[in-house]
Each structure stands twice: as structure tokens, then as C-alpha cells.
Motif scaffolding. Structure first.
Motif, PDB file in Angstrom:
ATOM      1  N   LYS A 290       0.983  -1.180  -0.274  1.00  0.00           N
ATOM      2  CA  LYS A 290      -0.117   0.141  -0.283  1.00  0.00           C
ATOM      3  C   LYS A 290       0.992   1.180   0.081  1.00  0.00           C
ATOM      4  N   THR A 291       0.316   2.166  -0.613  1.00  0.00           N
ATOM      5  CA  THR A 291       1.180   3.860  -0.246  1.00  0.00           C
ATOM      6  C   THR A 291       0.015   4.282   0.955  1.00  0.00           C
ATOM      7  N   ILE A 292       1.198   4.744   2.255  1.00  0.00           N
ATOM      8  CA  ILE A 292       0.567   5.332   2.843  1.00  0.00           C
ATOM      9  C   ILE A 292       1.225   6.496   3.365  1.00  0.00           C
ATOM     10  N   LEU A 293       0.103   7.594   3.422  1.00  0.00           N
ATOM     11  CA  LEU A 293       0.252   9.068   3.988  1.00  0.00           C
ATOM     12  C   LEU A 293       0.038   9.307   5.472  1.00  0.00           C
ATOM     13  N   PHE A 294       0.893   9.128   6.115  1.00  0.00           N
ATOM     14  CA  PHE A 294       0.949   9.321   7.665  1.00  0.00           C
ATOM     15  C   PHE A 294       0.872  10.607   8.763  1.00  0.00           C
ATOM     16  N   VAL A 295      -0.548  10.729   9.053  1.00  0.00           N
ATOM     17  CA  VAL A 295       0.389  12.342  10.130  1.00  0.00           C
ATOM     18  C   VAL A 295       0.443  11.144  11.061  1.00  0.00           C
ATOM     19  N   THR A 296       0.799  12.556  11.862  1.00  0.00           N
ATOM     20  CA  THR A 296       1.814  11.858  13.707  1.00  0.00           C
ATOM     21  C   THR A 296       1.751  13.066  13.754  1.00  0.00           C
ATOM     22  N   HIS A 297       2.118  13.380  14.984  1.00  0.00           N
ATOM     23  CA  HIS A 297       2.885  14.519  16.644  1.00  0.00           C
ATOM     24  C   HIS A 297       4.147  14.183  16.453  1.00  0.00           C
ATOM     25  N   ASP A 298       4.195  12.371  16.205  1.00  0.00           N
ATOM     26  CA  ASP A 298       5.440  11.920  17.323  1.00  0.00           C
ATOM     27  C   ASP A 298       6.411  11.322  16.334  1.00  0.00           C
ATOM     28  N   ILE A 299       7.777  12.661  16.294  1.00  0.00           N
ATOM     29  CA  ILE A 299       8.624  12.169  15.678  1.00  0.00           C
ATOM     30  C   ILE A 299       9.003  11.203  15.348  1.00  0.00           C
ATOM     31  N   SER A 300       9.232  10.112  16.706  1.00  0.00           N
ATOM     32  CA  SER A 300      10.066   9.216  16.481  1.00  0.00           C
ATOM     33  C   SER A 300       9.400   8.159  16.107  1.00  0.00           C
ATOM     34  N   GLU A 301       8.296   8.295  16.213  1.00  0.00           N
ATOM     35  CA  GLU A 301       6.345   7.455  15.375  1.00  0.00           C
ATOM     36  C   GLU A 301       7.202   7.809  13.604  1.00  0.00           C
ATOM     37  N   ALA A 302       7.519   8.794  12.969  1.00  0.00           N
ATOM     38  CA  ALA A 302       6.899   9.718  11.578  1.00  0.00           C
ATOM     39  C   ALA A 302       8.601   8.865  11.589  1.00  0.00           C
ATOM     40  N   VAL A 303       9.420   8.459  12.371  1.00  0.00           N
ATOM     41  CA  VAL A 303      10.890   8.634  11.414  1.00  0.00           C
ATOM     42  C   VAL A 303      10.768   6.957  11.962  1.00  0.00           C
ATOM     43  N   ALA A 304      10.052   5.821  12.421  1.00  0.00           N
ATOM     44  CA  ALA A 304      10.506   4.794  12.609  1.00  0.00           C
ATOM     45  C   ALA A 304       9.431   4.406  11.451  1.00  0.00           C
ATOM     46  N   LEU A 305       8.711   4.456  11.233  1.00  0.00           N
ATOM     47  CA  LEU A 305       7.586   4.321   9.930  1.00  0.00           C
ATOM     48  C   LEU A 305       7.989   4.368   8.954  1.00  0.00           C
ATOM     49  N   GLY A 306       8.494   5.898   8.904  1.00  0.00           N
ATOM     50  CA  GLY A 306       8.485   6.700   7.023  1.00  0.00           C
ATOM     51  C   GLY A 306       9.667   5.834   6.724  1.00  0.00           C
ATOM     52  N   ASP A 307       9.371   5.889   5.077  1.00  0.00           N
ATOM     53  CA  ASP A 307      10.843   6.131   3.771  1.00  0.00           C
ATOM     54  C   ASP A 307      11.037   7.708   3.951  1.00  0.00           C
ATOM     55  N   ARG A 308      10.066   8.511   4.539  1.00  0.00           N
ATOM     56  CA  ARG A 308      10.221   9.949   3.832  1.00  0.00           C
ATOM     57  C   ARG A 308       9.002  10.586   5.623  1.00  0.00           C
ATOM     58  N   VAL A 309       9.299  11.759   5.887  1.00  0.00           N
ATOM     59  CA  VAL A 309       9.501  12.606   7.392  1.00  0.00           C
ATOM     60  C   VAL A 309       9.512  13.561   6.002  1.00  0.00           C
ATOM     61  N   ILE A 310       8.219  14.218   6.239  1.00  0.00           N
ATOM     62  CA  ILE A 310       7.601  15.737   5.739  1.00  0.00           C
ATOM     63  C   ILE A 310       7.645  16.401   6.499  1.00  0.00           C
ATOM     64  N   VAL A 311       8.104  17.904   7.310  1.00  0.00           N
ATOM     65  CA  VAL A 311       8.082  18.741   8.234  1.00  0.00           C
ATOM     66  C   VAL A 311       7.113  19.843   7.481  1.00  0.00           C
ATOM     67  N   MET A 312       6.795  19.988   8.161  1.00  0.00           N
ATOM     68  CA  MET A 312       5.465  21.401   7.857  1.00  0.00           C
ATOM     69  C   MET A 312       5.487  22.451   8.387  1.00  0.00           C
ATOM     70  N   SER A 313       5.840  23.899   8.187  1.00  0.00           N
ATOM     71  CA  SER A 313       6.184  24.926   8.998  1.00  0.00           C
ATOM     72  C   SER A 313       4.413  25.447   9.673  1.00  0.00           C
ATOM     73  N   SER A 314       4.844  26.219  10.127  1.00  0.00           N
ATOM     74  CA  SER A 314       3.080  26.941  11.364  1.00  0.00           C
ATOM     75  C   SER A 314       2.530  27.723   9.577  1.00  0.00           C
ATOM     76  N   ARG A 315       1.300  27.540  10.076  1.00  0.00           N
ATOM     77  CA  ARG A 315       0.581  28.188   9.266  1.00  0.00           C
ATOM     78  C   ARG A 315       0.962  29.733   8.488  1.00  0.00           C
ATOM     79  N   PRO A 316       0.708  29.642   7.434  1.00  0.00           N
ATOM     80  CA  PRO A 316       0.286  28.556   6.235  1.00  0.00           C
ATOM     81  C   PRO A 316       0.982  27.547   5.705  1.00  0.00           C
ATOM     82  N   GLY A 317       1.058  26.735   6.343  1.00  0.00           N
ATOM     83  CA  GLY A 317       1.693  25.634   5.689  1.00  0.00           C
ATOM     84  C   GLY A 317       2.566  24.991   4.801  1.00  0.00           C
ATOM     85  N   GLN A 318       3.790  24.987   4.745  1.00  0.00           N
ATOM     86  CA  GLN A 318       4.715  25.023   3.744  1.00  0.00           C
ATOM     87  C   GLN A 318       5.838  23.899   4.036  1.00  0.00           C
TER      88      GLN A 318
END
Ligand SMILES: Nc1ncnc2c1ncn2[C@@H]1O[C@H](COP(=O)(O)OP(=O)(O)OP(=O)(O)O)[C@@H](O)[C@H]1O
Ligand SMILES: [Mg+2]
Lengths: 279, 283
Positions: free
Chosen positions: A206-234
Motif C-alpha cells: 500500500k501507499t501510506i500518507l501518515f500524519v503524526t505529532h510524534d517524531i519518533s513514530e514518523a522516523v520509525a515508520l516512514g520512508d520519508r518524513v515531511i516537516v511542515m511549517s506553521s500556518r500557512p503550512g509549507q
């Protein structure tokens, strides 16, 4: 709601999802909301490509438009500017190729746990016996045995979240959008569910796009981690994570390089953290 | 039987009386309460009827209040000569038909407008205007249109029921959680799936509430229609008695209406319990 035959809308489950091709492609996407006489720009000029079979995690300050991005990918909202393509075609209506685990658990209060998990199977007219077996399998996967006949109102927040997860995985959509699916779970259960998620992803491609607040979760799971800026999000950083697969989510935190990577991403995120909060 | 078995049995017996005793005490005190309440109710009724009987004549002119014994006699006559059967049947028929027609149309239109926001916005002021009209004021018009027979009563009852049920259904459909609709759409659900899996179950409580409050209004519609112009029904009997200065007849008609209304309301209470039970079990 009626998309042309070339665009993604109801009944587009057969969209071209060959491995490696971009599935979700945001090209200069901005989204504005009008609230009374005030205009909120949720995200601004976001470029993002998610390839077929990829596991992409998004982190970002609260209110930076993460859910908005998923909503647009699911075809529940349209970009105010730019293009959002799914399998190469603009998304014009509810995107039936994606399974969406929303931030708020949108369970049917009048259905039991079983009824909720089987919902898509019933809608898609799956054979009754098969559907029942699948529901039982899902209930076991999320550890809700004994609660088959309970109503959502009788469950805890974490349990409801697991029902939502089971409901979405039950019908096996090729693309998963997950908005903080494990946010309400305790640390132990969270790890178990992460391992399960990774297993399903590896097994089904499957292709998965996964939003989380937990950075270690993002690093543990992701092929890539996207960090967005505060609003307006970039998109602030788009970081490839190279830990070998399969990863042991229970131990990966102690692997060399993990802590440094998490800290690096945390610093990027924290620089924006407080200015972006909705107060 | 082993020694251990009988030992356990004995322990169970020893533990049991305490619990049973508690429950019995509770039950008997509840029963005693109920008896007291019922007793006082009977006393109140007897006192009221007795006072009525005693004062009618010596204190108050029976022309205005009749007497309980005259009313009872009249009721008995009407029961025996078929007056009650004929006219009550007519009233109940109009009530039931009005309720069913008004309910079905109300649910249908409520759903349609609830699912078509644009049409709803267009017709909104007109609906509010008609809604604010006291519906019983339409009785003369319906008599003009449909004659003094059953039809005009059914139409009046149906109109009143329609607005109550329509309004509740509409509100229920509008209150449907958009997010739940989106869930079904993303799963590939059709409009029918959305209606069946989200809109219907979510508005069921509202619809039932609309139907529930309509029951007494259906009776009101039928009786007001009969009072306006008719040749049948309890409303007709009531009006005829009043026209001939037959006070006992007026009171007898009111007693019949009171009994019927009470029974209808009681049926709603039981119906509600039944629906609640259905709601709490999975479909
Ligand atoms: N339907 C909407 N109508 C109006 N404003 C909206 C809507 N959806 C989102 N917004 C606004 O857009 C911004 C981004 O919201 P969004 O829910 O995407 O943030 P998020 O990154 O998911 O935040 P969180 O991490 O808290 O879930 C917020 O300011 C929010 O108030
Ligand atoms: Mg969000």
C-alpha cells in the motif's frame, strides 16, 4: 460530484497505481478558508509527491494544514490554488481509492463495533461469510475481541480509534491516509499498532500518507518524513529515512543514528512550534 | 455427591438469604408505595364525583354541570344503542387515516427537502408562513373543498400531522453529521447507501419524536373537523348535544374523548418503549 471519466471520483478504484509512479501529487497547492469576514490560509504552495508503495509521514505544528492536505487528497475538499493529482488525474470528488482514517473517529453510533468494521464490506456487497471472517480477523488484529457487540459510545477513545483503523483496513484500499491514528493509544499499544501497520504495508504494498505529532513514530515508520511549517503550512523539510526494512519498531529507537535524526527533525519543527498554535 | 460438593452447596444456601431478603424488602416497599398512590387516587376520584353529584342541584344549576349519574346513564344508553360504536369509529378512522397520510407525506417531504438544500432555501419562507398558521383555521376551507363527510376530517388531521412530522424529519436530516456521509462516500457508497446507512438511522430518533407528538394532534384535527361541520363522529355528537342544550350529552362526549385520548397517548408510551428496545439492539 460527477467527475469526467479522466478524473478521480466515485468508482475510480482502478486508477493506475503501478509501483514507483506518483500516486498523490500536490503541485503548488494552497488552501484558504473563509470564516465570517476572516480568511485563513491553511496551506500555501505545497509541492509534494508520494510514490506508489511509499510510506510517507507528515509532522507539523497544530493548525498547519496537515488534515487539510489529507482532506484534499481524499477529494473531500478542493485546493483553492494549484493542482492535486491522484494517479496523474485531478481529484474532483470523493476518492474511493483511498481509505481515510480521519483525525476524529467518525464511527456510526448506531452500529456495533462489528457493524462499523464491516461497513465498507456491506456497501461493496462482499459475500456475507467472507465479510464476517474479515471482520473477525480485523477485530483480532486491533485487539478488540469481546467488544464485537459494543457500540462506539461504550468504548474509550483509543478503542474507537482502533475500530476506525480496522474499518479502513477491512476493505483493503490501495492507498491509506491516516491522520494521527495512534495518537490516543498508550505507549505500549502504540508500538504494537505501529508494528502491525508496517507489516500490513510491507505485505500489501500500500501507499501510506501518515500524519503524526510524534517524531519518533514518523522516523520509525516512514520512508520519508515531511516537516511542515506553521500556518500557512509549507513543506519545510522532506527527509529520506534510510533505516533498513523491516524495522523493529520496539528497538529502532536505540539504533545508532535514530536519536540524532529525531533531534534534527525536532529542532526544525520546534522552531515553528508556538507561532503556529491555534489559541 | 462428594463431601466438597455438599459443602459448597451449604455455603451457597447460607449466603443466599441475605441477598433475597434485601430484594424482597425493596419489592414489598415498592408495592406498598404503589398501593398507597392508587388508594389516594381512588379517594380523590370518589370525592370529586361525590361532590359533583351532591352540589349539582342544591348549589349549582344542573343545566350547566349536569350530574355524574345523568352522564353515566347517557353513556350507558349510547353504548347500548350503538351511538358510541358508530361515531367513535368515524372519529378514530379519520384520526388514523390523517395520522398515516400526514406522517408518510411528512417523512417523504422532510427527507426530500433535507437532502435538497437549494430547494429547501427557496421554499423556506412559504413553509414558515403556512407553519405559523393555526392549522385548525383551515377546517372551514377543507369543508368547502371536500364536503362535510370523512374526507375533510382526514385532510385536516393529515395537514396538522404533516407539519409536525415534516418539521422533525427535516431537522433530523439536516442534523446528519457530514463527516459520516463522507465516510460512506469514500467507501464508494451511492446516494442510496448514504440514505440507508447514515441519514435514515441518524434521523430515526427525530422522526419518531415527530410521530409521537402528532398522535394527540391527529385526534384534535379529526374532532375539530367534526365540530365544524359533519354528520358523524364524536365531535358531531358533542356539537349536537350542545345545540340541544343537553349538558349530560356534552359531558358524556367529553368523557369519551378523554378516554380515547388517554388510550392513544398510552399506546405511544408503549410504542416508544418498543422502539427504544429495537434501537438498543444491533440491526
Ligand atoms: N472546514 C474548515 N473551515 C474553516 N477553516 C478550516 C477548516 N478546516 C481547517 N480549517 C483551518 O485550517 C487550518 C488548518 O487546519 P488543519 O485541521 O488542516 O490543521 P492540522 O495541521 O491538521 O492541525 P492539528 O495537528 O491540530 O490536527 C486551521 O487554522 C483550521 O482552523
Ligand atoms: Mg489535523
Amino acid at each position: 460530484m460527477t467527475g469526467s471519466s479522466a478524473s478521480v471520483g466515485p468508482g475510480a478504484a482502478t486508477a493506475d497505481l503501478a509501483p514507483g509512479r506518483p500516486v498523490i501529487s500536490a503541485q503548488g497547492v494552497s488552501k484558504r478558508f473563509r470564516r465570517k469576514d476572516q480568511v485563513v490560509t491553511a496551506i500555501k504552495d505545497v509541492d509534494l509527491d508520494v510514490s506508489s508503495g511509499e510510506f510517507v509521514c507528515i509532522v507539523g505544528p497544530s493548525g498547519c494544514g496537515k488534515s487539510t492536505l489529507l482532506n484534499m487528497s481524499a477529494g473531500l475538499m478542493e485546493p483553492s490554488k494549484g493542482k492535486l493529482l491522484f494517479a496523474g488525474e485531478p481529484v474532483t470528488g470523493p476518492n474511493t481509492s483511498v481509505g481515510y482514517i480521519t483525525q476524529k473517529d467518525n464511527l456510526m453510533p448506531w452500529h456495533t463495533v462489528e457493524g462499523n468494521i464491516g461497513l465498507a464490506l456491506h456497501i461493496r456487497k462482499t459475500d456475507k461469510a467472507k465479510a464476517r471472517a474479515r471482520v473477525a480477523e480485523m477485530i483480532e488484529m486491533v485487539g478488540l475481541q469481546g467488544f464485537e457487540k459494543s457500540y462506539p459510545g461504550e468504548l474509550s477513545g483509543g478503542m474507537r480509534k482502533r475500530v476506525t483503523l480496522a474499518r479502513t483496513l477491512a476493505y483493503d484500499p490501495p492507498v491509506l491516509l491516516a491522520d494521527e491514528p495512534f495518537g490516543a493509544l498508550d505507549a505500549q499499544l502504540k508500538l504494537v499498532m505501529q508494528a502491525e501497520m508496517q507489516r500490513i504495508w510491507a505485505e500489501t504494498g500500500k501507499t501510506i500518507l501518515f500524519v503524526t505529532h510524534d517524531i519518533s513514530e514518523a522516523v520509525a515508520l516512514g520512508d520519508r518524513v515531511i516537516v511542515m511549517s506553521s500556518r500557512p503550512g509549507q513543506v519545510k523539510v522532506d527527509r529520506r529515512i534510510d533505516f533498513p526494512r523491516p524495522r523493529d519498531v520496539f528497538k529502532i529507537r536505540h539504533q545508532p543514528g535514530f536519536a540524532d535524526l529525531a533531534e534534527e527533525l525536532w529542532d526544525i519543527l520546534a522552531a515553528d512550534m508556538h507561532s503556529g498554535e491555534d489559541m | 455427591m462428594s463431601v466438597i460438593d455438599s459443602d459448597q452447596g451449604a455455603r451457597r444456601v447460607a449466603a443466599a438469604p441475605e441477598e433475597v431478603w434485601d430484594e424482597k424488602a425493596l419489592q414489598s416497599s415498592q408495592r406498598k408505595n404503589l398501593l398507597t398512590v392508587m388508594g389516594w387516587r381512588a379517594v380523590l376520584l370518589v370525592a370529586f364525583v361525590g361532590a359533583w353529584q351532591a352540589t349539582s342541584g342544591p348549589v349549582i344549576d344542573p343545566f350547566y354541570v349536569s350530574t355524574p349519574s345523568d352522564i353515566a346513564t347517557r353513556l350507558w344508553e349510547w353504548l347500548r344503542d350503538g351511538t358510541v360504536a358508530t361515531h367513535l369509529y368515524a372519529t378514530l378512522q379519520a384520526t388514523l387515516m390523517g395520522f398515516v397520510i400526514g406522517g408518510v407525506v411528512g417523512i417523504g417531504v422532510g427527507f426530500f427537502l433535507g437532502r435538497s438544500p437549494l430547494v429547501a432555501r427557496v421554499v423556506d419562507p412559504y413553509i414558515i408562513a403556512i407553519y405559523s398558521l393555526p392549522k385548525v383555521a383551515l377546517a372551514p376551507l377543507f369543508i368547502l373543498w371536500f364536503g362535510i363527510g370523512m374526507t375533510s376530517k382526514v385532510v385536516l388531521a393529515a395537514t396538522i400531522v404533516f407539519f409536525l412530522v415534516f418539521y422533525n424529519t427535516y431537522a433530523g436530516v439536516r442534523a446528519v453529521d457530514r463527516d459520516l456521509v463522507d465516510v460512506v462516500r469514500l467507501m464508494g457508497g451511492t446516494r442510496r447507501d448514504i440514505l440507508r446507512r447514515v441519514v435514515l438511522p441518524s434521523s430515526a430518533t427525530w422522526i419518531f419524536n415527530g410521530l409521537k407528538i402528532s398522535v394527540p394532534y391527529a385526534l384534535i384535527g379529526a374532532v375539530v373537523g367534526e365540530l365544524t361541520a359533519s354528520d358523524r363522529g364524536i365531535g358531531f355528537v358533542l356539537k349536537r348535544a350542545s345545540g340541544t342544550f343537553d349538558t349530560a350529552g356534552v359531558f358524556a362526549s367529553l368523557v369519551i374523548l378523554m378516554v380515547v385520548a388517554t388510550i392513544l397517548n398510552q399506546m405511544v408510551v408503549y410504542g416508544e418503549r418498543y422502539v427504544d428496545r429495537w434501537r438498543s439492539t444491533p440491526t
